[in-house]
Design a protein around this motif. Structure first.
Motif, PDB file in Angstrom:
ATOM      1  N   ILE A  62      93.118  14.363  70.351  1.00 23.02           N
ATOM      2  CA  ILE A  62      92.477  13.420  71.259  1.00 23.02           C
ATOM      3  C   ILE A  62      91.274  12.830  70.536  1.00 23.02           C
ATOM      4  CG2 ILE A  62      91.284  13.133  73.465  1.00 23.02           C
ATOM      5  CD1 ILE A  62      92.863  15.642  74.435  1.00 23.02           C
ATOM      6  N   GLY A  63      91.133  11.507  70.577  1.00 23.28           N
ATOM      7  CA  GLY A  63      90.035  10.823  69.911  1.00 23.28           C
ATOM      8  C   GLY A  63      88.713  10.997  70.625  1.00 23.28           C
ATOM      9  N   ILE A  64      87.642  10.516  70.000  1.00 21.22           N
ATOM     10  CA  ILE A  64      86.277  10.697  70.493  1.00 21.22           C
ATOM     11  C   ILE A  64      86.078  10.127  71.901  1.00 21.22           C
ATOM     12  CG2 ILE A  64      85.320   8.619  69.426  1.00 21.22           C
ATOM     13  CD1 ILE A  64      83.609  12.049  69.509  1.00 21.22           C
ATOM     14  N   GLU A  65      86.763   9.056  72.258  1.00 24.87           N
ATOM     15  CA  GLU A  65      86.634   8.493  73.609  1.00 24.87           C
ATOM     16  C   GLU A  65      87.860   8.807  74.459  1.00 24.87           C
ATOM     17  OE1 GLU A  65      85.385   4.440  73.586  1.00 24.87           O
ATOM     18  OE2 GLU A  65      83.467   4.949  72.664  1.00 24.87           O
ATOM     19  N   GLY A  66      88.439   9.984  74.224  1.00 19.59           N
ATOM     20  CA  GLY A  66      89.555  10.453  75.024  1.00 19.59           C
ATOM     21  C   GLY A  66      90.885   9.786  74.731  1.00 19.59           C
ATOM     22  N   THR A  67      90.976   8.999  73.661  1.00 21.32           N
ATOM     23  CA  THR A  67      92.197   8.248  73.384  1.00 21.32           C
ATOM     24  C   THR A  67      93.196   9.056  72.568  1.00 21.32           C
ATOM     25  OG1 THR A  67      91.249   7.275  71.398  1.00 21.32           O
ATOM     26  CG2 THR A  67      90.995   6.030  73.454  1.00 21.32           C
ATOM     27  N   TYR A  68      94.470   8.708  72.720  1.00 23.70           N
ATOM     28  CA  TYR A  68      95.532   9.315  71.913  1.00 23.70           C
ATOM     29  C   TYR A  68      96.649   8.302  71.716  1.00 23.70           C
ATOM     30  CZ  TYR A  68      98.559   9.788  75.967  1.00 23.70           C
ATOM     31  OH  TYR A  68      99.351   9.516  77.048  1.00 23.70           O
ATOM     32  N   ASN A  69      97.470   8.529  70.702  1.00 22.77           N
ATOM     33  CA  ASN A  69      98.642   7.693  70.441  1.00 22.77           C
ATOM     34  C   ASN A  69      99.742   8.564  69.841  1.00 22.77           C
ATOM     35  OD1 ASN A  69      99.923   5.014  70.303  1.00 22.77           O
ATOM     36  ND2 ASN A  69      99.962   5.457  68.117  1.00 22.77           N
ATOM     37  N   LEU A  70     100.899   8.617  70.513  1.00 24.04           N
ATOM     38  CA  LEU A  70     102.056   9.381  70.061  1.00 24.04           C
ATOM     39  C   LEU A  70     103.136   8.431  69.575  1.00 24.04           C
ATOM     40  CD1 LEU A  70     102.205  11.753  73.148  1.00 24.04           C
ATOM     41  CD2 LEU A  70     101.561  12.448  70.828  1.00 24.04           C
ATOM     42  N   ASN A  71     103.923   8.848  68.587  1.00 22.31           N
ATOM     43  CA  ASN A  71     105.037   8.053  68.075  1.00 22.31           C
ATOM     44  C   ASN A  71     106.325   8.863  68.208  1.00 22.31           C
ATOM     45  OD1 ASN A  71     103.586   5.662  67.039  1.00 22.31           O
ATOM     46  ND2 ASN A  71     102.557   7.225  65.837  1.00 22.31           N
ATOM     47  N   VAL A  72     107.238   8.347  69.036  1.00 22.62           N
ATOM     48  CA  VAL A  72     108.449   9.088  69.388  1.00 22.62           C
ATOM     49  C   VAL A  72     109.653   8.159  69.445  1.00 22.62           C
ATOM     50  CG1 VAL A  72     107.217  10.862  70.714  1.00 22.62           C
ATOM     51  CG2 VAL A  72     107.941   8.755  71.839  1.00 22.62           C
ATOM     52  N   PRO A  73     110.873   8.720  69.332  1.00 19.86           N
ATOM     53  CA  PRO A  73     112.070   7.900  69.553  1.00 19.86           C
ATOM     54  C   PRO A  73     112.115   7.426  71.011  1.00 19.86           C
ATOM     55  CG  PRO A  73     112.632   9.956  68.441  1.00 19.86           C
ATOM     56  CD  PRO A  73     111.202  10.071  68.882  1.00 19.86           C
ATOM     57  N   SER A  74     112.839   6.378  71.269  1.00 16.06           N
ATOM     58  CA  SER A  74     112.975   5.845  72.622  1.00 16.06           C
ATOM     59  C   SER A  74     113.694   6.857  73.508  1.00 16.06           C
ATOM     60  CB  SER A  74     113.749   4.522  72.575  1.00 16.06           C
ATOM     61  OG  SER A  74     113.787   3.949  73.862  1.00 16.06           O
ATOM     62  N   ASP A  75     112.978   7.383  74.543  1.00 17.67           N
ATOM     63  CA  ASP A  75     113.542   8.393  75.439  1.00 17.67           C
ATOM     64  C   ASP A  75     112.516   8.701  76.533  1.00 17.67           C
ATOM     65  OD1 ASP A  75     115.345  10.249  76.464  1.00 17.67           O
ATOM     66  OD2 ASP A  75     115.669  11.223  74.538  1.00 17.67           O
ATOM     67  N   LEU A  76     112.825   9.698  77.368  1.00 18.95           N
ATOM     68  CA  LEU A  76     111.918  10.161  78.413  1.00 18.95           C
ATOM     69  C   LEU A  76     111.228  11.440  77.952  1.00 18.95           C
ATOM     70  CD1 LEU A  76     114.225   9.720  81.536  1.00 18.95           C
ATOM     71  CD2 LEU A  76     112.346   8.231  80.827  1.00 18.95           C
ATOM     72  N   TYR A  77     109.900  11.542  78.173  1.00 21.91           N
ATOM     73  CA  TYR A  77     109.118  12.678  77.699  1.00 21.91           C
ATOM     74  C   TYR A  77     108.126  13.157  78.750  1.00 21.91           C
ATOM     75  CZ  TYR A  77     110.779  11.103  73.185  1.00 21.91           C
ATOM     76  OH  TYR A  77     111.580  10.729  72.141  1.00 21.91           O
ATOM     77  N   TYR A  78     107.837  14.461  78.696  1.00 25.65           N
ATOM     78  CA  TYR A  78     106.678  15.006  79.397  1.00 25.65           C
ATOM     79  C   TYR A  78     105.511  14.841  78.434  1.00 25.65           C
ATOM     80  CZ  TYR A  78     109.873  17.339  82.644  1.00 25.65           C
ATOM     81  OH  TYR A  78     110.842  17.614  83.568  1.00 25.65           O
ATOM     82  N   ILE A  79     104.391  14.348  78.925  1.00 27.35           N
ATOM     83  CA  ILE A  79     103.186  14.200  78.113  1.00 27.35           C
ATOM     84  C   ILE A  79     102.176  15.219  78.641  1.00 27.35           C
ATOM     85  CG2 ILE A  79     101.398  12.616  77.290  1.00 27.35           C
ATOM     86  CD1 ILE A  79     104.321  11.888  76.481  1.00 27.35           C
ATOM     87  N   VAL A  80     101.649  16.062  77.726  1.00 25.37           N
ATOM     88  CA  VAL A  80     100.766  17.155  78.124  1.00 25.37           C
ATOM     89  C   VAL A  80      99.513  17.157  77.255  1.00 25.37           C
ATOM     90  CG1 VAL A  80     100.601  19.631  78.587  1.00 25.37           C
ATOM     91  CG2 VAL A  80     102.840  18.517  78.630  1.00 25.37           C
ATOM     92  N   ALA A  81      98.348  17.275  77.900  1.00 28.34           N
ATOM     93  CA  ALA A  81      97.077  17.422  77.192  1.00 28.34           C
ATOM     94  C   ALA A  81      96.728  18.904  77.127  1.00 28.34           C
ATOM     95  CB  ALA A  81      95.972  16.659  77.909  1.00 28.34           C
TER      96      ALA A  81
END
Length: 174
Positions: A62-81
């Motif tokens: 997680i970046g300094i201002e709470g930001t994030y960027n994930l790179n994944v194949p096209s599909d459905l995902y659970y996103i968890v912090a």
């Protein structure tokens, strides 16, 4: 003669790898005061229904201002912090948009590169007093028990989250 080949897509152990990755991005904030949480990381997860294992497709800090960027194949995902450390965490693992239950989590479709996948995490509250909790998380198949790796066990007192544990390969937590 030189012949060049390029790999467009392949599947290994149920994970599809491709040159055409999609982006999922957003911010992580505390649910109680809307301030940025930046001491942790975010994962894109899927459940392998045939084995019961959780597959991580991408993970990023997680970046300094709470930001994030994930790179994944096209599909459905659970996103968890997740916080960086179980012992010194200031929040507990939280699914998108703001839940501790994967059944209540909203799966994110990466096909359109979503950029507002914001998660409101729950603060870990340090309350005085000692406690001890231990055990195993297992799955039973044909009278055989197997430990579940990476299951999250939450410890809550009233409305406050006191702690959490992520199980080991054996399904054990302590």
């Amino acid at each position: 003669d030189i012949i060049n080949y390029s790999l467009i897509k392949c599947t290994i152990d149920g994970i599809t790898y491709s040159d055409s990755l999609k982006s999922i991005s957003g911010t992580i904030k505390f649910a109680d005061n809307n301030q940025f949480a930046n001491n942790g990381y975010v994962k894109a997860l899927k459940l392998n229904t045939s084995t019961g294992n959780i597959i991580t497709y991408d993970s990023t800090q997680i970046g300094i201002e709470g930001t994030y960027n994930l790179n994944v194949p096209s599909d459905l995902y659970y996103i968890v912090a997740y916080p960086n450390s179980e012992k010194q965490a200031d929040f507990i693992p939280t699914y998108y948009p703001s839940t501790i239950s994967w059944q209540s989590a909203v799966k994110v479709n990466s096909a359109n590169n979503p950029s507002n996948v914001n998660i409101s995490v729950y603060r870990k509250t340090n309350i005085g007093g000692a406690y001890s909790v231990n055990g195993w998380i297992t799955i039973q198949t044909n009278n055989f028990y197997a430990g579940i790796n990476d299951a999250i066990v939450y410890i809550k007192q009233g409305n406050n989250f006191r702690d959490f544990y992520v199980t080991q390969n054996s399904g054990q937590f302590s």
